[in-house]
Design a protein around this motif. Sequence first.
Motif, short mmCIF file in Angstrom:
data_model
loop_
_atom_site.label_atom_id
_atom_site.label_comp_id
_atom_site.label_asym_id
_atom_site.label_seq_id
_atom_site.Cartn_x
_atom_site.Cartn_y
_atom_site.Cartn_z
N ILE A 181 0.58 -1.33 0.01
CA ILE A 181 0.33 -0.08 0.12
C ILE A 181 0.83 0.68 0.25
CG2 ILE A 181 -2.13 1.04 1.46
CD1 ILE A 181 -2.81 -1.28 2.78
N ALA A 221 -1.55 4.69 3.05
CA ALA A 221 -1.79 4.24 4.11
C ALA A 221 -1.76 5.42 5.43
CB ALA A 221 -0.20 3.60 4.65
N SER A 238 -7.44 -2.45 5.35
CA SER A 238 -5.85 -3.03 4.53
C SER A 238 -5.62 -4.38 3.67
CB SER A 238 -4.66 -3.34 4.92
OG SER A 238 -4.59 -3.51 6.23
#
Length: 393
Positions: free
Chosen positions: A217, A222, A248
Amino acid sequence: MSSADVTEICSDLVQIRSENPPGYTDEVIAYIREFCDDIGLKTRTVTRGRRHNLLSAEPKGKLLLCGHVDVVPARDEGWIHPPYAGLIEGGFVHGRGSTDMKGGCAALLVALRNTIDTEGDPGVDVAFVADEEGKGEFGMEQLVGEGILKPCDAIIAEPTPPASPIIGEKGVLRTRVTFSGESGHASLHPVIGNSAIVQACRYLHFCQRLHEREWPIESEVADAIRVTGKALESLTGLSASDADRVLSRIMYNPGFIEGGERMNVVAQHCDLSLDMRIPWGCRVDEVIPLMKAAAPDAAITVLESSEPSFSRPGNLTKLLCEGIGSVLQTQAEPGVSQAGSDARYLRILGAEVVMYGPGDLNLLHSVNERVPVSMLENCQQVYEYVLNRVSEI
């Protein structure tokens, strides 16, 4: 109508039924069009039967104010107040759609009216659309896909955390996985026989392993995940680790499993319907081969798919965060959503799309849905802050 406050407008909208299915939005769009007429905003309707969308008649392409007007159905059972009464009581507007998202639509309309009254026409466009809660067959997806609505920077009034406008959302992959077995007498199974139902159940172990996989990511995404994780902890009671997994990882839900012929016959056929939410750093075309490899003899039908989307924070996000800070006296930071919305259709061509709106996130699609009056008023003021500074976008 044109002098009603945001609470009254929200209540009126809740009382106009627009459940999806069947997705009829003609009556609620007629109400909003009359409101727009009263404040001097020219609009047009795009219709298919009783599914109506309302768009600016002369779009300027600077900033789009957007909301969907269909709602998920509600049965009377379990509700403290009738779900379509739109009751204003105890500091809330109660009823189906009050949070998702007629409250947001009301706040947009009143903010636009107040801005026109005090500052003049800010030169923005509106889109109040159908079929967000359904298959999207005659809502934002089609309007954008057919070029009826041109993507531009947009505020979508979906419910969000109060200090966290949403700039991205996970992708969606909905599939039907069909398993074929070998019939036999139930008394011999599992020693003899190959049950399609058992195959489907085993497939869920693969789904869990897929959920455990981590994906790369980008740092900007993030950061937004971190912000939303904290909000989810506070608003829903999720632990930090669970909130991170929701945002996530690939999430999966076996919504339907249907198969078998008789209880005493080993099942020859079974369909497993899966809803998966795809995180940033992963693509749908990466997931489908993994699904096929896990069950090479099964048939996989893709019912719906969309990639994860993300708007890199620009002037609109900055202005919204400033407005939130001004109204709520707190620092605002952009986040992301685990769920899908109409924003993905506008982002696909590069528009900066930010979701921000009122609502109790714990009550989305739930019994006793309601929206706090304070949230309606705060969001209205945030929208006014932005509308008074459209030239900065």
